[in-house]
Design a protein around this motif. Structure first.
Motif, PDB file in Angstrom:
ATOM      1  N   PRO A 108      25.287 -46.395  49.058  1.00 36.54           N
ATOM      2  CA  PRO A 108      26.097 -45.433  48.298  1.00 36.54           C
ATOM      3  C   PRO A 108      27.254 -46.144  47.598  1.00 36.54           C
ATOM      4  O   PRO A 108      27.738 -47.185  48.055  1.00 36.54           O
ATOM      5  N   VAL A 109      27.710 -45.563  46.499  1.00 40.88           N
ATOM      6  CA  VAL A 109      28.801 -46.131  45.709  1.00 40.88           C
ATOM      7  C   VAL A 109      29.927 -45.115  45.632  1.00 40.88           C
ATOM      8  O   VAL A 109      29.717 -43.952  45.262  1.00 40.88           O
ATOM      9  N   VAL A 110      31.136 -45.566  45.961  1.00 44.14           N
ATOM     10  CA  VAL A 110      32.312 -44.704  45.983  1.00 44.14           C
ATOM     11  C   VAL A 110      33.203 -45.042  44.801  1.00 44.14           C
ATOM     12  O   VAL A 110      33.612 -46.192  44.615  1.00 44.14           O
ATOM     13  N   THR A 111      33.519 -44.032  43.998  1.00 39.27           N
ATOM     14  CA  THR A 111      34.367 -44.235  42.825  1.00 39.27           C
ATOM     15  C   THR A 111      35.828 -44.115  43.234  1.00 39.27           C
ATOM     16  O   THR A 111      36.412 -43.037  43.165  1.00 39.27           O
ATOM     17  N   LEU A 112      36.398 -45.223  43.681  1.00 40.48           N
ATOM     18  CA  LEU A 112      37.818 -45.244  44.051  1.00 40.48           C
ATOM     19  C   LEU A 112      38.615 -45.592  42.797  1.00 40.48           C
ATOM     20  O   LEU A 112      39.190 -46.664  42.647  1.00 40.48           O
ATOM     21  N   GLN A 113      38.620 -44.646  41.863  1.00 35.62           N
ATOM     22  CA  GLN A 113      39.251 -44.815  40.556  1.00 35.62           C
ATOM     23  C   GLN A 113      40.044 -43.560  40.212  1.00 35.62           C
ATOM     24  O   GLN A 113      40.012 -42.572  40.946  1.00 35.62           O
ATOM     25  N   ASN A 114      40.709 -43.594  39.085  1.00 32.94           N
ATOM     26  CA  ASN A 114      41.409 -42.429  38.589  1.00 32.94           C
ATOM     27  C   ASN A 114      40.511 -41.650  37.633  1.00 32.94           C
ATOM     28  O   ASN A 114      39.504 -42.150  37.159  1.00 32.94           O
ATOM     29  N   ALA A 115      40.896 -40.414  37.352  1.00 37.28           N
ATOM     30  CA  ALA A 115      40.209 -39.553  36.385  1.00 37.28           C
ATOM     31  C   ALA A 115      38.836 -39.131  36.894  1.00 37.28           C
ATOM     32  O   ALA A 115      38.411 -39.477  37.993  1.00 37.28           O
ATOM     33  N   LEU A 116      38.122 -38.388  36.058  1.00 38.79           N
ATOM     34  CA  LEU A 116      36.816 -37.839  36.430  1.00 38.79           C
ATOM     35  C   LEU A 116      35.725 -38.782  35.912  1.00 38.79           C
ATOM     36  O   LEU A 116      35.323 -38.698  34.754  1.00 38.79           O
ATOM     37  N   VAL A 117      35.271 -39.679  36.771  1.00 33.97           N
ATOM     38  CA  VAL A 117      34.329 -40.718  36.339  1.00 33.97           C
ATOM     39  C   VAL A 117      32.961 -40.590  37.007  1.00 33.97           C
ATOM     40  O   VAL A 117      32.045 -41.343  36.670  1.00 33.97           O
TER      41      VAL A 117
END
Length: 361
Positions: A108-117
């Motif tokens: 699995p890949v976790v989007t530890l970023q800002n905004a809706l990506v």
């Protein structure tokens, strides 16, 4: 969530401030960590001397494994349990494609970023592999190759720092496990409302990051000054209105309900007092000198993420026929600053507030 998570093997693509902070924290907790980044000096420094984490609690040298981006093909033989995507927003598409190419399809890949990506990442990886994670109150800075600095104490943000959620909103064992992993860095929990949490974080970012970048002020200063807090209130009200039109219903922003920010922007004295007090609480939890990500990027001559913050709010507002002039001005001024045509100075507060039509120095 509390308690140490059992050791695991974790990959992070993106060794900026957030990626390095999480990688170092996980490595310090005994996990096998691979950090992949494109900055050769940063990778070389970690390989040679480890990753130094500086925080108000003290300094700690950790030892994640570091790979250069050109070595990403090694992911095909890495038996990782999870991968975190920690690149800048404008790098999301190619980074997600890289993970889709080399990472085992079971990871699995976790989007530890800002905004809706999440939708952008899911185009490359498929929705079933994607989880979202929001990190709030991090206040981290990549001070140099192999050195990360945090200006806020662990637990000082006044709420859960990391919130991990499935895109479908159900609580799952893998979301629980990822939240347990992130507890090595700061407080963490599973959310069953990822999209509202995303919009709440986006709203908070749009209130301060671009404002800090354009003025050269630290986040603590932005939360403390009367003039910047007035602008932040306007930014909050505009973003909340756009979010509500898109179906996002925030419960609270910095501890106050949406109505507080809306009424404060309209001049209600009681609401304004509450909003100013909420920002003062944020300022009190911060150490001096903490730089927003936007100010860090502009200071280094790098592109910023503001097109995905204030620019996104302004674009959606225009599409919906709603006013968001403060967001539009910040997005336009940041574009000028990125081109080197606008100095970073508190004098830009008048431009952001709309008191002058000029967008250049």
């Amino acid at each position: 969530m509390s308690g140490a998570a059992a050791p695991g093997r974790i990959a992070l693509l993106g060794g900026g401030a957030v990626g390095s902070f999480v990688a170092g924290s996980l490595a310090a907790a005994g996990h096998e960590v691979v950090l992949i980044d494109a900055w050769p000096e940063h990778v070389a420094a970690i390989q040679a001397n480890g990753l130094l984490l500086n925080s108000p609690e003290g300094a700690q040298r950790t030892h994640p494994e570091a790979w250069h981006l050109g070595e990403a093909h090694r992911l095909r033989s890495l038996d990782a349990e999870v991968a975190f995507l920690t690149v800048k927003l404008y790098d999301t598409d190619w980074a997600a494609a890289l993970l889709a190419t080399w990472l085992s399809p079971s990871v699995p890949v976790v989007t530890l970023q800002n905004a809706l990506v999440e939708e952008r990442v899911a185009r490359a990886l498929g929705w079933g592999r994607v989880l979202g994670a929001i990190g709030s109150g991090l206040d981290v800075l990549l001070a140099g190759p192999g050195e990360m600095q945090r200006s806020r104490k662990r637990g000082a943000a006044g709420g859960t720092v990391f919130k991990v959620g499935e895109v479908h909103g159900r609580r799952t064992p893998r979301a629980e496990r990822i939240a347990a992993l992130l507890s090595a860095a700061d407080t963490s929990a599973v959310t069953t409302d990822l999209w509202t949490e995303r919009w709440s974080k986006l709203t908070a970012n749009t209130m301060t990051s671009g404002l800090s970048g354009l003025t050269g002020l630290s986040l603590k200063q932005v939360y403390s000054r009367e003039d910047t807090r007035r602008i932040a209130i306007r930014l909050a009200a505009e973003a909340i209105a756009v979010g509500e039109a898109l179906g996002f219903r925030l419960q609270k922003l910095f501890g106050e309900p949406p109505e507080t920010w809306r009424h404060a922007a309209q001049g209600d004295p009681q609401a304004k007092t509450a909003a100013l007090a909420a920002m003062a609480v944020q300022a009190a939890s911060m150490a001096e000198g903490g730089m927003s990500g936007t100010l860090q990027d502009l200071s280094k001559g790098r592109p910023t993420e503001v097109a995905f913050f204030n620019g996104y709010i302004a674009q959606e507002a225009a599409r919906l026929g709603l006013p968001a002039p403060t967001h539009a001005r910040i997005a336009a001024l940041i574009a000028e600053a990125e081109r080197g045509r606008l100095p970073l100075d508190p004098g830009n507060i008048a431009r952001i507030a709309g008191q002058t039509e000029s967008t250049t120095a």
